[in-house]
Design an enzyme around this catalytic site. Structure first.
Site, PDB file in Angstrom:
ATOM      1  N   TYR B 116       0.830  -1.199   0.000  1.00  0.00           N
ATOM      2  CA  TYR B 116       0.000   0.000   0.000  1.00  0.00           C
ATOM      3  C   TYR B 116       0.868   1.255   0.000  1.00  0.00           C
ATOM      4  CZ  TYR B 116      -4.355  -2.438   1.242  1.00  0.00           C
ATOM      5  OH  TYR B 116      -5.472  -3.231   1.237  1.00  0.00           O
ATOM      6  N   TYR B 155      -1.218  -9.825   0.824  1.00  0.00           N
ATOM      7  CA  TYR B 155      -0.108  -9.349   1.656  1.00  0.00           C
ATOM      8  C   TYR B 155      -0.221  -9.906   3.074  1.00  0.00           C
ATOM      9  CZ  TYR B 155      -3.476  -5.843   3.264  1.00  0.00           C
ATOM     10  OH  TYR B 155      -4.567  -5.227   3.772  1.00  0.00           O
ATOM     11  N   ARG B 165      -3.720 -11.572   3.884  1.00  0.00           N
ATOM     12  CA  ARG B 165      -5.001 -11.144   3.316  1.00  0.00           C
ATOM     13  C   ARG B 165      -5.129 -11.681   1.902  1.00  0.00           C
ATOM     14  NH1 ARG B 165      -8.247  -7.398   4.543  1.00  0.00           N
ATOM     15  NH2 ARG B 165      -9.619  -9.109   3.990  1.00  0.00           N
ATOM     16  N   HIS B 168      -7.728  -8.144  -2.463  1.00  0.00           N
ATOM     17  CA  HIS B 168      -9.019  -7.495  -2.238  1.00  0.00           C
ATOM     18  C   HIS B 168      -8.956  -6.025  -2.605  1.00  0.00           C
ATOM     19  CE1 HIS B 168      -6.790  -6.666   1.491  1.00  0.00           C
ATOM     20  NE2 HIS B 168      -7.494  -5.558   1.558  1.00  0.00           N
ATOM     21  N   HIS B 170     -10.950  -2.469  -1.371  1.00  0.00           N
ATOM     22  CA  HIS B 170     -11.883  -1.871  -0.414  1.00  0.00           C
ATOM     23  C   HIS B 170     -12.879  -0.979  -1.162  1.00  0.00           C
ATOM     24  CE1 HIS B 170      -9.466  -2.792   3.272  1.00  0.00           C
ATOM     25  NE2 HIS B 170      -8.453  -2.770   2.406  1.00  0.00           N
TER      26      HIS B 170
END
Lengths: 204, 250
Positions: B116, B155, B165, B168, B170
């Site tokens: 991120y 990640y 995770r 995905h 959000h």
């Protein structure tokens, strides 16, 4: 067998996670140049009607530690008690006030600040007036579904005493968890997610 | 399915109650952060007032030309983000199956390597200089939306000693009333990490998890350019206002 009443099911909620800022307040987390500014960061302009106030909000976990990765949105009526929304049929709200704001809690202090106006009173379903209030919606890492609550004002004692929602709180000791304390032009409000001082959250 | 679209006059009925057995509960201890961040007392229930029935509306004028193109909205001129190019599209519907027009959708995600663009993310996978990971759009008259991006990577995260995770994206969704406000996550069909994830696992109903898994949609692909995934989002529907005393109007 009777006819089916099946509806679609609402999409299940998931946590906003620790990096919610990337999507909702990118400039705040250092992603510049994509959006002109962070949506919801400015609520009033020089033409907005009403008394200017500041909200100073913190969100605390079950140990009393402020969350430094929460995001708070607020939704409120204008100074005349009208919402700036297509579902508002009683009149036209102040065109210089959207009524919605969004702020992340500070990554060091956990404080978030809104510069807004004090809302007017809005009627309850039966026509009685609710006390002036601001609706809060809180998301963060560790919160699986956004939490709804309200902020009421400490200097509105009479209105608060006749508010139909506050009246619904069985445990009267918990009513003050929804009342922000006035300090000059600032209202200070701590949201406790858990524990003895737990804020009243809504399912509405 | 009922008709989609149409926004002739604003709807003002109260929203259907949330099914909180369907949503994840606040306290899901396998997702450790929820332990101290979950209310322990019961929620206060009441039928919607105007404060929940109304909500902000955002105009198309706020959107920039590349807001729904994450491959290019942060990239240097002539360059683009690295990764599996995809289109994500679908409809925002309410529980009655009607398209919800004119609502703001915001999305954010990691890059193709699972990193991120956020100072709190210390994962060793590198940043992509041409990718930031945020986008937004507003639904059309029929509730439809689309955006272009790269498929995010999985990640690791500090929950259990070896939790990852699933890939995905959000999503943040506004409806027409503030009580419809929703944040969720979209997962990808066939990802074996979905069923091992403690955040997904907070949802107890398998069909509810499946409602968050986007299907590969070959019909919406662009040959020699991008694959496509379909993801519909359902918001709370409104009751009809049959025989209701509504002194506030309507």
């Amino acid at each position: 067998m009777a006819q089916s009443l099946d509806r679609l099911k609402e999409s299940p909620s998931q946590t906003a996670g620790p990096y919610v800022h990337i999507g909702l307040t990118p400039n705040f987390c250092g992603i510049g140049g994509v959006y002109a500014g962070d949506l919801g960061s400015t609520m009033v302009n020089s033409e907005t009607k009403g008394e200017r106030i500041e909200l100073r909000i913190r969100v605390l976990d079950g140990t009393g530690t402020p969350l430094k990765d929460a995001l708070v949105e607020i939704w409120q009526a204008d100074a005349g008690g009208l919402y700036n929304s297509p579902a508002e049929l009683r009149g036209t709200a102040d065109p210089n006030f959207l009524g919605w704001g969004r702020q992340p809690t500070d990554m060091e202090t956990g404080v978030c600040r809104f510069h807004t106006i004090k809302p007017g009173r809005v009627p309850f379903r039966d026509g009685r007036l609710m006390a002036p209030h601001i609706t809060l919606w809180i998301v963060a890492r560790g919160i699986n579904i956004g939490l709804h609550t309200r902020l009421y004002f400490s200097d509105e004692e009479k209105a608060n005493a006749e508010d139909p929602i506050l009246a619904r709180i069985e445990h009267r000791l918990r009513v003050p968890t929804l009342i922000a304390e006035r300090q000059g032009d600032t209202y200070v409000f701590d949201v406790h997610l858990q524990g003895e001082k737990e804020t009243v959250f809504f399912d509405s | 399915m009922a008709e989609r679209g149409s926004n002739r006059s604003p709807e003002t009925g109260a929203f259907f109650q949330r099914d909180r057995q369907w949503h994840p509960p606040a306290f899901t201890p396998n997702y450790k952060s929820s332990v101290l961040r979950s209310p322990q007392k019961a929620l206060l229930s009441f039928d919607n007032t105007l404060s929940e029935l109304t909500g902000p509306v955002f105009g198309h004028a706020m959107l920039g030309e590349l807001d729904n193109d994450l491959i290019h909205n942060f990239a240097k001129a002539g360059e683009s983000a690295i990764g599996e190019r995809i289109i994500v599209h679908g409809h925002v519907l309410d529980e009655r199956g009607k398209g919800v027009p004119g609502v703001l959708l915001e999305f954010w995600q990691a890059n193709a390597g699972g990193r991120y663009r956020h100072k709190k993310d210390g994962y060793l996978a590198p940043l992509d200089p041409n990718f930031d990971g945020c986008g937004r759009t507003i639904t059309g008259e029929d509730g439809s939306y689309a955006f272009r991006t790269v498929r995010p990577g999985p990640y690791p995260w500090p929950n259990g000693p070896n939790d990852w995770r699933p890939a995905h994206i959000h999503f943040s969704v506004f409806g027409h009333g503030f009580a419809q406000r929703l944040i969720t996550q979209m997962y990808f069909e066939g990802d074996p990490l979905i069923w091992r994830c403690p955040i997904v696992g907070g949802i107890s109903n398998k069909a509810a998890v499946e409602a968050l898994i986007a299907a590969l949609d070959m019909h919406a692909t662009i040959p020699m350019d991008a694959l496509a995934y379909t993801f519909d989002i359902v918001l709370r529907g409104r009751r009809s206002t049959l025989f209701e005393n509504r002194p506030e109007g309507n």
